[in-house]
Enzyme design. Sequence first.
Site, PDB file in Angstrom:
ATOM      1  N   HIS A 307       0.852  -1.183   0.000  1.00 11.69           N
ATOM      2  CA  HIS A 307       0.000   0.000   0.000  1.00 11.69           C
ATOM      3  C   HIS A 307       0.885   1.229   0.000  1.00 11.69           C
ATOM      4  O   HIS A 307       1.940   1.242   0.627  1.00 11.69           O
ATOM      5  CB  HIS A 307      -0.913   0.008   1.242  1.00 11.69           C
ATOM      6  CG  HIS A 307      -2.062   0.926   1.099  1.00 11.69           C
ATOM      7  ND1 HIS A 307      -1.985   2.263   1.398  1.00 11.69           N
ATOM      8  CD2 HIS A 307      -3.322   0.707   0.641  1.00 11.69           C
ATOM      9  CE1 HIS A 307      -3.151   2.820   1.149  1.00 11.69           C
ATOM     10  NE2 HIS A 307      -3.974   1.914   0.688  1.00 11.69           N
ATOM     11  N   ASP A 364      -8.054  -5.299  -0.090  1.00 12.24           N
ATOM     12  CA  ASP A 364      -8.536  -6.177  -1.159  1.00 12.24           C
ATOM     13  C   ASP A 364      -8.149  -7.635  -0.971  1.00 12.24           C
ATOM     14  O   ASP A 364      -8.628  -8.494  -1.710  1.00 12.24           O
ATOM     15  CB  ASP A 364      -7.985  -5.689  -2.511  1.00 12.24           C
ATOM     16  CG  ASP A 364      -8.562  -4.349  -2.894  1.00 12.24           C
ATOM     17  OD1 ASP A 364      -9.769  -4.170  -2.727  1.00 12.24           O
ATOM     18  OD2 ASP A 364      -7.792  -3.463  -3.335  1.00 12.24           O
TER      19      ASP A 364
HETATM   20  N1  ACO Z   1       4.223  -7.759  -4.598  1.00  9.20           N
HETATM   21  C1  ACO Z   1       5.594  -7.761  -4.708  1.00  9.20           C
HETATM   22  N2  ACO Z   1       6.365  -6.666  -4.498  1.00  9.20           N
HETATM   23  C2  ACO Z   1       5.723  -5.524  -4.206  1.00  9.20           C
HETATM   24  C3  ACO Z   1       4.328  -5.446  -4.072  1.00  9.20           C
HETATM   25  C4  ACO Z   1       3.574  -6.622  -4.273  1.00  9.20           C
HETATM   26  N3  ACO Z   1       2.244  -6.602  -4.168  1.00  9.20           N
HETATM   27  N4  ACO Z   1       3.967  -4.172  -3.757  1.00  9.20           N
HETATM   28  C5  ACO Z   1       5.104  -3.474  -3.694  1.00  9.20           C
HETATM   29  N5  ACO Z   1       6.182  -4.273  -3.961  1.00  9.20           N
HETATM   30  C6  ACO Z   1       7.602  -3.891  -3.937  1.00  9.20           C
HETATM   31  C7  ACO Z   1       7.978  -3.088  -5.161  1.00  9.20           C
HETATM   32  O1  ACO Z   1       8.449  -3.926  -6.201  1.00  9.20           O
HETATM   33  C8  ACO Z   1       9.055  -2.185  -4.604  1.00  9.20           C
HETATM   34  O2  ACO Z   1      10.234  -2.943  -4.464  1.00  9.20           O
HETATM   35  P1  ACO Z   1      11.689  -2.228  -4.690  1.00  9.20           P
HETATM   36  O3  ACO Z   1      11.789  -1.195  -3.612  1.00  9.20           O
HETATM   37  O4  ACO Z   1      12.663  -3.351  -4.560  1.00  9.20           O
HETATM   38  O5  ACO Z   1      11.643  -1.649  -6.077  1.00  9.20           O
HETATM   39  C9  ACO Z   1       8.570  -1.859  -3.194  1.00  9.20           C
HETATM   40  O6  ACO Z   1       7.774  -2.999  -2.827  1.00  9.20           O
HETATM   41  C10 ACO Z   1       7.724  -0.582  -3.088  1.00  9.20           C
HETATM   42  O7  ACO Z   1       6.604  -0.699  -3.973  1.00  9.20           O
HETATM   43  P2  ACO Z   1       6.078   0.458  -4.905  1.00  9.20           P
HETATM   44  O8  ACO Z   1       5.424  -0.142  -6.122  1.00  9.20           O
HETATM   45  O9  ACO Z   1       7.153   1.474  -5.146  1.00  9.20           O
HETATM   46  O10 ACO Z   1       4.983   1.119  -3.979  1.00  9.20           O
HETATM   47  P3  ACO Z   1       3.808   2.065  -4.421  1.00  9.20           P
HETATM   48  O11 ACO Z   1       3.432   2.838  -3.223  1.00  9.20           O
HETATM   49  O12 ACO Z   1       4.145   2.840  -5.649  1.00  9.20           O
HETATM   50  O13 ACO Z   1       2.625   1.060  -4.833  1.00  9.20           O
HETATM   51  C11 ACO Z   1       0.822  -0.462  -4.660  1.00  9.20           C
HETATM   52  C12 ACO Z   1       1.622   0.645  -3.964  1.00  9.20           C
HETATM   53  C13 ACO Z   1       0.389   0.006  -6.066  1.00  9.20           C
HETATM   54  C14 ACO Z   1      -0.455  -0.724  -3.859  1.00  9.20           C
HETATM   55  C15 ACO Z   1       1.690  -1.752  -4.754  1.00  9.20           C
HETATM   56  O14 ACO Z   1       2.024  -2.189  -3.465  1.00  9.20           O
HETATM   57  C16 ACO Z   1       1.011  -2.874  -5.532  1.00  9.20           C
HETATM   58  O15 ACO Z   1       1.090  -2.913  -6.770  1.00  9.20           O
HETATM   59  N6  ACO Z   1       0.274  -3.798  -4.826  1.00  9.20           N
HETATM   60  C17 ACO Z   1      -0.471  -4.835  -5.501  1.00  9.20           C
HETATM   61  C18 ACO Z   1      -1.790  -4.287  -6.039  1.00  9.20           C
HETATM   62  C19 ACO Z   1      -2.783  -4.004  -4.936  1.00  9.20           C
HETATM   63  O16 ACO Z   1      -3.013  -4.827  -4.051  1.00  9.20           O
HETATM   64  N7  ACO Z   1      -3.431  -2.821  -5.023  1.00  9.20           N
HETATM   65  C20 ACO Z   1      -4.465  -2.420  -4.075  1.00  9.20           C
HETATM   66  C21 ACO Z   1      -3.979  -1.348  -3.162  1.00  9.20           C
HETATM   67  S1  ACO Z   1      -5.223  -0.912  -1.994  1.00  9.20           S
HETATM   68  C22 ACO Z   1      -6.306  -0.016  -2.875  1.00  9.20           C
HETATM   69  O17 ACO Z   1      -5.995   0.726  -3.782  1.00  9.20           O
HETATM   70  C23 ACO Z   1      -7.701  -0.141  -2.579  1.00  9.20           C
END
Ligand code: ACO
Length: 428
Positions: A307, A364
Amino acid sequence: MATITEMNETVEMRIGKETYSLPVVTGTYNEKGIDISQLLSQTKHVTLDTGFKNTGSTMSSITFIDGAKGILQHRGYPIEQLADQATFTELMLLLLNGELPTQQELSTFEDNLKAHVGLKGGLKRLLDAMPENTHPMCMLSVMVNALPGFYRANLDSWSDEQVRWDSIYFILANLPVMTAYIYRHHHRLAYIDPDPSLGYVENFLYMMFGEVDEDVADALDALLVLHGDHEQNCSAATVRVAGSSHVNLFSAIGAGVNALWGPLHGGANQAVLEMLEAIREDGGDVERYINKAKDKDDPFRLMGFGHRVYKNYDPRARVIKKYVDRVLGKLGKEDPVVDIAKGLEKAALADDYFSSRKLFPNVDFYSGIIYRAMGIPVDMFTVMFALGRLPGWISQWAEMRTNNEPIGRPRQVYIGPATRDYVPIDQR
Ligand code: ACO
């Protein structure tokens, strides 16, 4: 080079030999924001923050999140208490007006909602014209975006207070109708007219399934409360930005619906269930998928994990997880993906990749399992999210208009080609 040093309630920014003083604003819980609104005119510099990871777009009094501690409150009330004790219509009034309603206020509000239930026939025909296999979020987007054509009196939904409330009642009253009709069209079932004698959630279930199970209604009410608002997330920020052009409420909400659909935002609830099913069909090897999620060369992500704001367990996920066993038990249902979900969570929480990045289950991760137990198909999950989020979107829109916030319009740093002369096509 610019450096920033904090000095009480201002910060000083040094650019070259010049020092600029920027005011600091303080929130209810002492959170600090540097006010850079005069930065461009004073320094000729903009700030750069792709994805708004560290940019506050407003000062809001609707929802508070402490992402590090996993705290979520609406108007000061903890989400755990609201999910356990408040009804969804009560939450609507809390979000919209700032205070919990009295019994009288709530009854009047619910009567007003009932008085607005009902869609013009043309909207049903519009839905009928769409192929049944259209994604339900696309159908929702079409219907919401068509509203200004069918309800032209609401085109200016702000200046006149009565029209404003009429727009608010109308869309709150009819999103459940649209959702139920979308489900029935998608499944080639006849529409069921609303029953005004029923409550908000009961009437929705009646229009969906032709019957109401009180246990399902109670659980759904709590789920909708849990989705009510979540401050400046992707869709709420979209509603505020779209609404800041003074477009009507329905069109601003339409923009929010589209933003919600994506799998990184509200579309994640569908993606989670599809992921869990895929793991089950693949033999249920949780470790293999944990490794895929960690592999930077693999596009797979653990959906329902991570998140932007929470760097701790999402408090909504904690409440929903509690409901999973309760709802499945009450409905006498078993779902093999529950064990896969719990196994994934356990493995991820014990894994350094996830713990070092502070990746926890979000709202979710478990919600889809409950929706499915209620008989709601997977591709309807994000529409269910929209149903819950609607009062939040409206409240965010209303706050933005009340504050008379300027049009939302970010800056950029241009990195394209410098000026060059046009070359006629036969000389390229
Ligand atoms: N699985 C694996 N790795 C992940 C995940 C995941 N679900 N989420 C984040 N990471 C990793 C990224 O690869 C990144 O790694 P790095 O630092 O080595 O490059 C680090 O964790 C930080 O992640 P970001 O993508 O930079 O975080 P951001 O804040 O931009 O994204 C997001 C947040 C979009 C929710 C992301 O965690 C994600 O894609 N999650 C899966 C989709 C999801 O569940 N979305 C619902 C969110 S809740 C809502 O909107 C209602």
